[in-house]
Write a protein that holds these residues in place. Structure first.
Motif, short mmCIF file in Angstrom:
data_model
loop_
_atom_site.label_atom_id
_atom_site.label_comp_id
_atom_site.label_asym_id
_atom_site.label_seq_id
_atom_site.Cartn_x
_atom_site.Cartn_y
_atom_site.Cartn_z
N THR A 81 30.42 43.31 13.22
CA THR A 81 31.61 43.91 12.55
C THR A 81 32.47 44.63 13.17
OG1 THR A 81 29.05 44.99 12.44
CG2 THR A 81 30.39 46.82 11.91
N GLY A 82 32.32 44.51 14.43
CA GLY A 82 33.54 45.07 15.61
C GLY A 82 35.39 44.18 15.21
N LEU A 83 34.53 42.56 15.57
CA LEU A 83 35.85 41.56 15.40
C LEU A 83 36.26 41.20 13.67
CD1 LEU A 83 37.40 40.43 17.48
CD2 LEU A 83 36.02 38.33 17.38
N ILE A 84 35.30 40.45 13.09
CA ILE A 84 35.52 40.17 11.96
C ILE A 84 35.79 41.04 11.13
CG2 ILE A 84 34.41 39.13 10.00
CD1 ILE A 84 32.39 37.07 12.57
N LEU A 85 35.20 42.08 10.64
CA LEU A 85 35.72 43.11 9.88
C LEU A 85 36.91 43.74 10.02
CD1 LEU A 85 34.25 44.34 6.88
CD2 LEU A 85 33.01 46.01 7.94
N GLY A 86 36.83 44.05 11.81
CA GLY A 86 38.11 44.61 11.89
C GLY A 86 39.15 43.97 11.80
N ILE A 87 39.19 42.87 12.44
CA ILE A 87 40.32 42.19 11.81
C ILE A 87 40.80 41.93 10.67
CG2 ILE A 87 41.51 39.60 12.39
CD1 ILE A 87 40.28 38.83 14.92
N THR A 88 39.75 41.22 9.62
CA THR A 88 39.79 41.63 8.13
C THR A 88 40.32 42.89 7.34
OG1 THR A 88 38.12 39.56 7.76
CG2 THR A 88 38.54 41.63 5.93
N ALA A 89 40.11 44.34 8.00
CA ALA A 89 40.45 45.56 7.69
C ALA A 89 42.69 45.56 8.79
CB ALA A 89 39.70 46.40 7.68
N VAL A 90 42.35 45.09 8.85
CA VAL A 90 43.76 45.32 9.86
C VAL A 90 44.80 44.34 9.02
CG1 VAL A 90 45.21 44.76 11.64
CG2 VAL A 90 42.96 45.93 11.73
N SER A 310 37.10 49.15 19.83
CA SER A 310 35.81 48.62 20.26
C SER A 310 34.78 47.75 20.54
CB SER A 310 34.79 49.45 19.18
OG SER A 310 35.43 50.64 18.72
N PHE A 311 35.10 46.71 19.44
CA PHE A 311 34.90 45.30 19.93
C PHE A 311 35.14 44.65 21.30
CE2 PHE A 311 35.42 41.16 20.73
CZ PHE A 311 34.29 40.71 19.94
N CYS A 312 36.41 44.73 21.52
CA CYS A 312 37.06 44.52 23.27
C CYS A 312 36.96 45.35 24.37
CB CYS A 312 38.58 45.17 22.78
SG CYS A 312 39.54 44.10 21.73
N GLY A 313 36.58 46.51 24.14
CA GLY A 313 36.04 47.75 24.71
C GLY A 313 34.66 47.04 25.71
N TYR A 314 33.90 46.82 24.16
CA TYR A 314 32.49 45.83 24.71
C TYR A 314 32.13 44.88 25.65
CZ TYR A 314 28.05 44.36 23.99
OH TYR A 314 27.00 42.86 24.06
N GLN A 315 33.52 44.03 25.00
CA GLN A 315 33.75 43.30 25.77
C GLN A 315 33.59 43.33 27.53
OE1 GLN A 315 32.30 39.25 24.91
NE2 GLN A 315 32.32 40.88 23.25
N THR A 316 34.59 44.18 27.58
CA THR A 316 34.80 44.81 28.99
C THR A 316 33.74 45.61 29.59
OG1 THR A 316 37.22 44.75 27.92
CG2 THR A 316 36.54 45.55 30.13
N LEU A 317 33.08 46.14 28.35
CA LEU A 317 31.85 46.55 29.83
C LEU A 317 31.27 44.95 30.00
CD1 LEU A 317 30.14 48.38 30.00
CD2 LEU A 317 28.43 48.67 27.72
N LEU A 318 30.70 44.08 29.16
CA LEU A 318 29.81 42.89 29.46
C LEU A 318 29.92 42.43 30.55
CD1 LEU A 318 26.88 42.62 28.28
CD2 LEU A 318 28.70 40.52 26.46
N TYR A 319 31.76 42.19 30.71
CA TYR A 319 32.13 41.26 31.83
C TYR A 319 31.39 41.78 33.10
CZ TYR A 319 35.65 39.77 34.86
OH TYR A 319 36.43 39.53 36.11
N PHE A 320 31.81 43.78 33.36
CA PHE A 320 31.66 44.70 34.20
C PHE A 320 30.30 44.14 34.94
CE2 PHE A 320 36.49 45.67 33.70
CZ PHE A 320 37.04 45.21 34.79
N SER A 321 29.68 44.56 33.56
CA SER A 321 27.98 44.70 33.88
C SER A 321 27.24 42.97 34.37
CB SER A 321 27.49 44.66 32.69
OG SER A 321 27.58 46.25 31.80
N GLU A 322 28.44 42.12 34.23
CA GLU A 322 27.65 40.76 34.61
C GLU A 322 28.57 40.84 35.92
OE1 GLU A 322 26.04 37.66 33.80
OE2 GLU A 322 25.25 39.56 32.10
#
Length: 325
Positions: A81-90, A310-322
């Motif tokens: 939803t975030g990456l694939i669909l987002g890139i496709t729509a861009v 939104s996808f990039c924000g989630y990846q950032t959150l995941l990184y700092f959570s780890e």
């Protein structure tokens, strides 16, 4: 670690290739048996794009790595939803004309909310898994029903798009061969990928859940990426969106359900506090963008960029959570 990285890379390539061959073979067999392209597209093709996630989830659960399987299910939907669909729509703004897609959008949200209710006790048990897998069977019956109904009430726009993609001149023998070869390579490559991912997770001290949410989810989502990008450049917008919606539904019902049947147990609290809410939020955004109340739905470039951000924000959150653990 070299062998593990090679196993992951090789697993990604073979998973993508074998999933395509498996779907081609199954679609060819179904067409030779006089099944309509619309029903083939709604069932075999939609389920086939989730075949890598399903096989990886099964292999991980069989090896006692249910966290990787759960991360794969949720992470794949976030990537879809975030990456694939987002890139496709861009790349190409998506217009939604299919009434079938509009029916599947609220079903996708219903499936995700229902699965969340099952997980709120912090446990993915056999009953939960059985309910989710039963839901998958009911979903297949439902899409077959609406596919048959649309053939009698009027041609849905997505029907013509599927007709252009289904192999209509493949001999039965070749279709069976591709089905068998694709299935065998799917099994082997999924085992290869799980072994490499688990080995790297253990050597780096990263949880199976995070590996499933990131590396494994990205690799198993490659068929959806290829299918969506190719579809939009062929102006098959409904197929591009339908692949994502169908994959999201089957990832919850099958990819999340099967670990419950095979290796039931507690789930990481981060799934409920971080990962599942973000997945659900992205899918709500998709519903709002794509449904269209009085006109065809449309996901424009700005909305696609919001999904990617939104996808990039989630990846950032995941990184700092780890880092914090």
């Amino acid at each position: 670690m070299g062998m593990e990285l090679l196993a992951i890379a090789g697993g990604f390539v073979l998973l993508t290739w074998s999933a395509d061959r498996f779907v081609t073979g199954a679609s060819g067999i179904a067409f030779n048996l006089k099944v309509s392209p619309l029903i083939i597209g709604l069932t075999i093709v939609s389920l086939g794009t989730s075949a890598p996630e399903i096989l990886v989830s099964v292999m991980a659960a069989l090896q006692g790595n249910a966290g990787l399987a759960i991360g794969n299910a949720i992470g794949s939907n976030i990537i879809n939803t975030g990456l694939i669909l987002g890139i496709t729509a861009v790349l190409v703004p998506l217009s939604v004309h299919s009434s079938i897609i509009k029916r599947e959008l609220p079903v996708m949200l219903l499936v995700m909310v229902s699965a969340l209710l099952l997980l709120l006790d912090g446990n993915l048990g056999r009953l939960d898994g059985a309910l989710l897998v039963t839901g998958m069977a009911l979903m297949l019956i439902w899409v077959i029903h609406i596919g048959r109904r649309s053939q009698t009430t009027g041609i849905d726009p997505i029907s013509g798009e599927f007709a252009d993609e289904i192999p209509t001149s493949m001999p039965m023998g070749r279709a069976v061969l591709w089905l068998i070869v694709g299935g065998l390579v799917l099994i082997g490559s999924s085992r290869m990928l799980v072994w490499g991912a688990v080995s790297i997770a253990q050597s780096m001290g990263v949880s199976d859940l995070v590996i499933g949410l990131t590396i494994v989810a990205l690799g198993t989502s490659l068929p959806e990426l290829a299918a969506s990008v190719m579809s939009v450049f062929k102006k098959e917008h409904d197929i591009a969106l339908g692949n994502i919606i169908g994959s999201n539904i089957f990832n919850i019902l099958a990819v999340l359900g099967l670990p419950g049947l095979i290796d039931p147990g507690p789930i990481d609290t981060a799934v409920l506090t971080r990962d599942y809410p973000i997945m659900l939020g992205l899918c709500i955004m998709l519903f709002i963008m794509a449904y269209g109340l009085r006109a065809p739905g449309r996901i424009n470039r700005l909305e696609g960029a919001i999904l990617v951000a939104s996808f990039c924000g989630y990846q950032t959150l995941l990184y700092f959570s780890e880092l914090a653990t």
